[in-house]
Design an enzyme around this catalytic site. Structure first.
Site, mmCIF file in Angstrom:
data_model
loop_
_atom_site.group_PDB
_atom_site.id
_atom_site.type_symbol
_atom_site.label_atom_id
_atom_site.label_comp_id
_atom_site.label_asym_id
_atom_site.label_seq_id
_atom_site.Cartn_x
_atom_site.Cartn_y
_atom_site.Cartn_z
ATOM 1 N N CYS A 121 59.559 -72.567 -6.485
ATOM 2 C CA CYS A 121 59.763 -73.708 -7.374
ATOM 3 C C CYS A 121 61.194 -74.161 -7.109
ATOM 4 C CB CYS A 121 59.591 -73.330 -8.837
ATOM 5 S SG CYS A 121 59.980 -74.701 -9.947
ATOM 6 N N CYS A 126 58.999 -72.558 -12.044
ATOM 7 C CA CYS A 126 57.565 -72.590 -12.313
ATOM 8 C C CYS A 126 56.868 -71.523 -11.479
ATOM 9 C CB CYS A 126 56.998 -73.976 -12.020
ATOM 10 S SG CYS A 126 57.584 -75.178 -13.234
#
Lengths: 222, 109
Positions: A121, A126
């Site tokens: 990410c 994420c």
């Protein structure tokens, strides 16, 4: 007294895991106090419930790479499940009883003899949390986020993973809504392994894509 | 590209593709407040008070210096406070008073 990170007053923006300020006499630090204050104000205003935080901590504690390992082992042993996993990662995980506590979708990406997948990410952190739990600090730190998309083979080599030139490397950049899970290659010589024995070979890092699954993982973390 | 052009082209979180140090495989067990902070983030998202993208933007809005110097969950809680101020859900005064109360309570323990 507060526990500011005075020791972090260096002039560059390395986003490495900060060694946390020493806790003196168990008193909460500035940010700890801020968290408690924000939470209590929101509870006072009836915007959130105290029990919701407690329950969500339990949910977080229940998520660990062993869940993802079950998914991978099932995909290795059940071709129909593997097809469903690759078609809709979230639905396939839910089929195994792994609930998604957020609005994210999950795309499972399969390593083969021709393709090696890696997840990152670049913007933040994420990660497929419902299936793997919380990401390791290095995943959230600047070197991995900055470099994985531009020199993945060099990054992989730093994890001891050498990808032959003829194998394509695909890097998947996660977003707030779309998360990825690597389906590693099943190690050779595991034809007689039970699903449970196979799951034991599947570590967190194999599902991020930084290392392959191997048979000599016994005792390795997590 | 000039120094200011570089600043314009990249917000603090947008680091994909930039040169960086070798990977160090670091990790740590979350401290209790960090885990609470994570649970708070999830609950705020469930209630659509602060969603994941608002959180990420809120961290970015702290600016490069704070993003660089605060630890991961320190950035989160400060970003939450700022977002809640902006949305009119909390006021800075309210939070300051509550923090004093929490601190004095912990000193009594």
């Amino acid at each position: 007294m507060t526990h500011r990170h005075e020791d972090d007053a260096h002039d560059h923006d390395h986003d490495h895991a900060h060694p946390h300020a020493e806790i003196s006499e168990g008193r909460p630090g500035y940010y700890d106090i801020m968290e408690t204050a924000v939470r209590e104000l929101l509870i006072d205003k009836k915007l959130i419930g105290a029990d919701e935080i407690r329950r969500q901590i339990e949910v977080l504690d229940s998520r660990m790479p062993a869940l993802g390992a079950r998914v991978v082992a099932r995909a290795w042993t059940d071709p129909a499940f593997r097809a469903r996993l690759l078609a809709d990662g979230r639905a396939a995980c839910e089929e195994l009883g792994i609930s998604f506590y957020d609005d994210t979708s999950l795309i499972a990406v399969e390593n083969t003899d021709k393709v090696h997948n890696l997840i990152v990410c670049t913007l933040c952190s994420c990660y497929p949390r419902p299936v793997l739990g919380l990401p390791p600090d290095w995943y959230k730190a600047r070197p991995y986020r900055a470099r994985a998309v531009v020199e993945p083979r060099a990054v992989l080599a730093e994890f001891g993973t050498i990808i032959p030139d003829e194998v394509e490397v695909r890097v998947h950049d996660s977003t707030a809504m779309v998360r990825y899970l690597v389906l590693p290659k099943r190690p050779a010589g595991t034809g007689h392994f039970s699903e449970e024995e196979l799951a034991a070979l599947v570590t967190r890092d194999t599902m991020i894509g930084v290392v392959p699954a191997t048979v000599d993982v016994a005792g390795a973390a997590p | 590209m000039t120094e200011t052009e570089k600043l314009v082209n990249r917000l603090p979180n947008d680091i994909g593709g930039l040169p960086a140090d070798p990977i160090q495989r670091v990790d740590h067990e979350l401290e209790p407040w960090e885990k609470r902070c994570h649970a708070l983030a999830d609950v705020l998202d469930f209630h659509k008070i602060i969603n994941t993208e608002e959180k990420r933007c809120g961290v970015e809005a702290l600016g490069a210096e704070m993003v660089g110097k605060l630890s991961y969950y320190e950035r989160w809680i400060v970003a939450f406070a700022n977002i809640l101020f902006r949305k009119g859900i909390l006021t800075p005064t309210e939070l300051a008073l509550k923090m004093k109360e929490v601190e004095s309570r912990s000193n009594e323990d």
